[in-house]
Design a protein around this motif. Structure first.
Motif, mmCIF file in Angstrom:
data_model
loop_
_atom_site.group_PDB
_atom_site.id
_atom_site.type_symbol
_atom_site.label_atom_id
_atom_site.label_comp_id
_atom_site.label_asym_id
_atom_site.label_seq_id
_atom_site.Cartn_x
_atom_site.Cartn_y
_atom_site.Cartn_z
ATOM 1 N N VAL A 75 -5.760 -20.692 19.516
ATOM 2 C CA VAL A 75 -5.315 -21.069 20.860
ATOM 3 C C VAL A 75 -5.972 -20.165 21.900
ATOM 4 O O VAL A 75 -5.651 -20.237 23.087
ATOM 5 N N ASP A 76 -6.915 -19.333 21.440
ATOM 6 C CA ASP A 76 -7.647 -18.424 22.330
ATOM 7 C C ASP A 76 -9.149 -18.576 22.071
ATOM 8 O O ASP A 76 -9.818 -17.658 21.590
ATOM 9 N N PRO A 77 -9.693 -19.749 22.396
ATOM 10 C CA PRO A 77 -11.095 -20.013 22.048
ATOM 11 C C PRO A 77 -12.100 -19.167 22.822
ATOM 12 O O PRO A 77 -13.242 -19.015 22.369
ATOM 13 N N VAL A 92 -9.237 -27.179 26.260
ATOM 14 C CA VAL A 92 -8.605 -28.459 26.597
ATOM 15 C C VAL A 92 -8.414 -29.309 25.349
ATOM 16 O O VAL A 92 -7.330 -29.864 25.107
ATOM 17 N N ASN A 93 -9.449 -29.415 24.526
ATOM 18 C CA ASN A 93 -9.358 -30.239 23.316
ATOM 19 C C ASN A 93 -8.410 -29.643 22.273
ATOM 20 O O ASN A 93 -7.649 -30.370 21.621
ATOM 21 N N LEU A 94 -8.458 -28.323 22.114
ATOM 22 C CA LEU A 94 -7.579 -27.669 21.149
ATOM 23 C C LEU A 94 -6.114 -27.843 21.532
ATOM 24 O O LEU A 94 -5.263 -28.145 20.685
ATOM 25 N N PHE A 138 -9.986 -35.277 14.195
ATOM 26 C CA PHE A 138 -10.404 -34.160 15.042
ATOM 27 C C PHE A 138 -11.849 -33.804 14.731
ATOM 28 O O PHE A 138 -12.398 -34.191 13.690
ATOM 29 N N ALA A 139 -12.454 -33.045 15.628
ATOM 30 C CA ALA A 139 -13.798 -32.501 15.408
ATOM 31 C C ALA A 139 -13.878 -31.175 16.156
ATOM 32 O O ALA A 139 -13.958 -31.151 17.388
ATOM 33 N N PHE A 140 -13.846 -30.070 15.409
ATOM 34 C CA PHE A 140 -13.902 -28.735 15.987
ATOM 35 C C PHE A 140 -15.014 -27.930 15.314
ATOM 36 O O PHE A 140 -15.772 -28.454 14.497
ATOM 37 N N ILE A 141 -15.102 -26.654 15.645
ATOM 38 C CA ILE A 141 -16.124 -25.769 15.092
ATOM 39 C C ILE A 141 -15.442 -24.752 14.179
ATOM 40 O O ILE A 141 -14.434 -24.144 14.559
ATOM 41 N N ASN A 142 -16.001 -24.544 12.984
ATOM 42 C CA ASN A 142 -15.361 -23.618 12.051
ATOM 43 C C ASN A 142 -15.936 -22.207 12.152
ATOM 44 O O ASN A 142 -16.770 -21.910 13.017
ATOM 45 N N GLN A 143 -15.492 -21.343 11.261
ATOM 46 C CA GLN A 143 -15.869 -19.927 11.272
ATOM 47 C C GLN A 143 -17.357 -19.707 10.977
ATOM 48 O O GLN A 143 -17.881 -18.625 11.227
ATOM 49 N N GLN A 144 -18.040 -20.714 10.495
ATOM 50 C CA GLN A 144 -19.476 -20.619 10.249
ATOM 51 C C GLN A 144 -20.299 -21.137 11.429
ATOM 52 O O GLN A 144 -21.535 -21.122 11.374
ATOM 53 N N GLY A 145 -19.601 -21.609 12.459
ATOM 54 C CA GLY A 145 -20.305 -22.194 13.592
ATOM 55 C C GLY A 145 -20.711 -23.631 13.349
ATOM 56 O O GLY A 145 -21.523 -24.185 14.097
#
Length: 221
Positions: free
Chosen positions: A124-126, A156-158, A64-71
């Motif tokens: 689930v609420d980006p 969509v990705n999440l 996966f590749a997402f964005i964390n709490q630090q951006g």
């Protein structure tokens, strides 16, 4: 004349050894059972749809590749080679999510000094859970983000990852405006990326079982 050893009749010595053996037997049985449960007995393997697998090759969770709490981008290198607990939540959830977060806090507390464990909580609420809100949520709940990352991205990705990678829900959906996922599942993934269990994240007893199963994976690595 009755035989003696150091002044003690042999009949009494035999009696003492007998009662000592009786006393130690339950402890021995407990020790063997504990060793079996923690070191030998294998956890099951799961594929998507909460289905247990009995034969290899076992399902492997994709990257996966997402964005964390630090951006910042967090990808699957964060969990590679480690025991990984994953869940899906949203910060404004008033029902199951606070319970799940509290139980994940118990897991983090149990392994706070163990670099072999990682946790991810993916929103689930980006639309609302942007990095700044996730960062505030982490601070409020005293989350050690070095070990436990909060993730966001495109809906969509999440949602595709929740369904097609970790299988936390059995329903179909496209991640569109009318689609919504709300799962109470904590997913346990081993060091090789295999799913080894699903646990009710709102249950204290299920959380304790998960803590024990994490230990089994860490010890058998």
């Amino acid at each position: 004349m009755q035989a003696q050893f150091s002044g003690i009749p042999l009949s009494k010595l035999k009696s003492r050894w007998f009662f000592l053996l009786i006393a130690l037997t339950p402890l021995s049985i407990f020790g063997v059972c504990y060793w079996w449960q923690t070191r030998v007995a294998a956890l099951p393997y799961f594929s998507l749809g909460f289905k247990q697998q009995t034969d290899a090759p076992y399902y492997q969770v994709p990257g996966f590749a997402f964005i964390n709490q630090q951006g910042l981008q967090t990808d699957s290198s964060f969990v590679k080679g480690k025991v990984w607990v994953a869940d899906f939540f949203f910060t404004s959830c008033p029902t199951i999510c606070p319970k799940m977060t509290r139980n994940l806090q118990k897991i983090q507390a149990a392994y706070k000094n163990d670099s072999g464990l990682t946790i991810t909580s993916t929103t689930v609420d980006p639309v609302h859970d942007q990095p700044a809100r996730l960062k505030a949520y982490a601070a409020k709940n005293r989350i050690n983000t070095g070990q436990w990352q909060l993730l966001t991205g495109t809906k969509v990705n999440l949602y595709r990852y929740a369904r097609k990678a970790l299988g936390v829900v059995a329903t179909d959906g496209d991640g569109g405006p009318g689609d919504f996922i709300h799962s109470d599942q904590l997913v346990l993934i081993d060091q090789k990326g295999h799913i080894r269990g699903y646990y009710d994240g709102t249950s204290n007893s299920a959380t304790q079982a998960l803590i024990k199963d994490i230990e089994r994976l860490l010890q058998n690595n």
